[in-house]
Design a protein around this motif. Structure first.
Motif, short mmCIF file in Angstrom:
data_model
loop_
_atom_site.label_atom_id
_atom_site.label_comp_id
_atom_site.label_asym_id
_atom_site.label_seq_id
_atom_site.Cartn_x
_atom_site.Cartn_y
_atom_site.Cartn_z
N ARG A 1 0.83 -1.20 0.00
CA ARG A 1 0.00 0.00 0.00
C ARG A 1 0.87 1.26 0.00
NH1 ARG A 1 -4.99 0.80 4.17
NH2 ARG A 1 -5.98 2.50 3.02
N THR A 2 1.98 1.23 0.71
CA THR A 2 2.90 2.37 0.75
C THR A 2 3.57 2.55 -0.60
OG1 THR A 2 3.25 2.05 3.12
CG2 THR A 2 4.88 3.37 1.94
N VAL A 3 3.93 1.45 -1.25
CA VAL A 3 4.51 1.53 -2.61
C VAL A 3 3.54 2.26 -3.52
CG1 VAL A 3 5.27 0.23 -4.63
CG2 VAL A 3 5.95 -0.53 -2.36
N THR A 4 2.28 1.87 -3.47
CA THR A 4 1.26 2.52 -4.31
C THR A 4 1.13 4.00 -3.97
OG1 THR A 4 0.06 0.42 -4.47
CG2 THR A 4 -1.17 2.42 -4.99
N ALA A 5 1.14 4.33 -2.68
CA ALA A 5 1.03 5.73 -2.27
C ALA A 5 2.22 6.54 -2.77
CB ALA A 5 0.92 5.82 -0.75
N TRP A 6 3.42 5.97 -2.70
CA TRP A 6 4.62 6.68 -3.16
C TRP A 6 4.61 6.86 -4.67
CZ3 TRP A 6 9.28 4.40 0.06
CH2 TRP A 6 9.11 4.76 1.40
N ILE A 7 4.08 5.90 -5.40
CA ILE A 7 3.95 6.04 -6.85
C ILE A 7 2.98 7.19 -7.16
CG2 ILE A 7 3.06 4.96 -8.96
CD1 ILE A 7 4.02 2.26 -7.73
N ASN A 8 1.85 7.20 -6.47
CA ASN A 8 0.84 8.24 -6.70
C ASN A 8 1.35 9.62 -6.31
OD1 ASN A 8 -0.97 6.36 -7.68
ND2 ASN A 8 -1.94 6.04 -5.71
N ALA A 9 2.27 9.68 -5.33
CA ALA A 9 2.84 10.95 -4.89
C ALA A 9 4.01 11.38 -5.78
CB ALA A 9 3.31 10.85 -3.44
#
Length: 111
Positions: free
Chosen positions: A26-34
């Motif tokens: 979930r953090t990987v996805t959040a960092w990609i989106n950011a």
């Protein structure tokens, strides 16, 4: 633990990023989106192989950097600014100075 798939070693998997940075999917996805990590490339192995996300190997170092800065207490916005500054410095270092160009390239047209 299941055996990991063996694919092109020039790419990193989401699992690789999770392991080097100590983060969740979930953090990987959040960092990609950011914008802190590059968007993955979708690789298809056809049916029934499936579709997988693959990141450039440089994403591993970038994930380590982001994780370290988060541990220092920086916000995602501050880390994005640091990454942008690093990218700008890298781009500027690739540009040769005008004085380093051959003399024929330095001459300008005079009217």
């Amino acid at each position: 633990m299941t055996e990991r798939r063996r694919l092109d070693p020039s790419f990193a998997t989401t699992t690789d990023i999770m392991e080097v940075a100590g983060i969740t999917r979930r953090t990987v996805t959040a960092w990609i989106n950011a914008g802190l990590l590059p968007r993955p490339i979708k690789i298809s192995l056809g049916s029934p192989g499936g579709v997988f996300n693959r990141f450039p190997m440089s994403a591993l170092g970038q994930a380590r950097f982001v994780a370290a800065k988060r541990a220092e207490g920086l916000s995602l916005e501050q880390i994005a600014e640091l990454l942008a500054a690093q990218a700008g410095a890298a781009a500027r270092s690739k540009v040769r100075s005008r004085d380093a160009a051959p003399k024929s390239a330095r001459t300008s047209r005079r009217r």
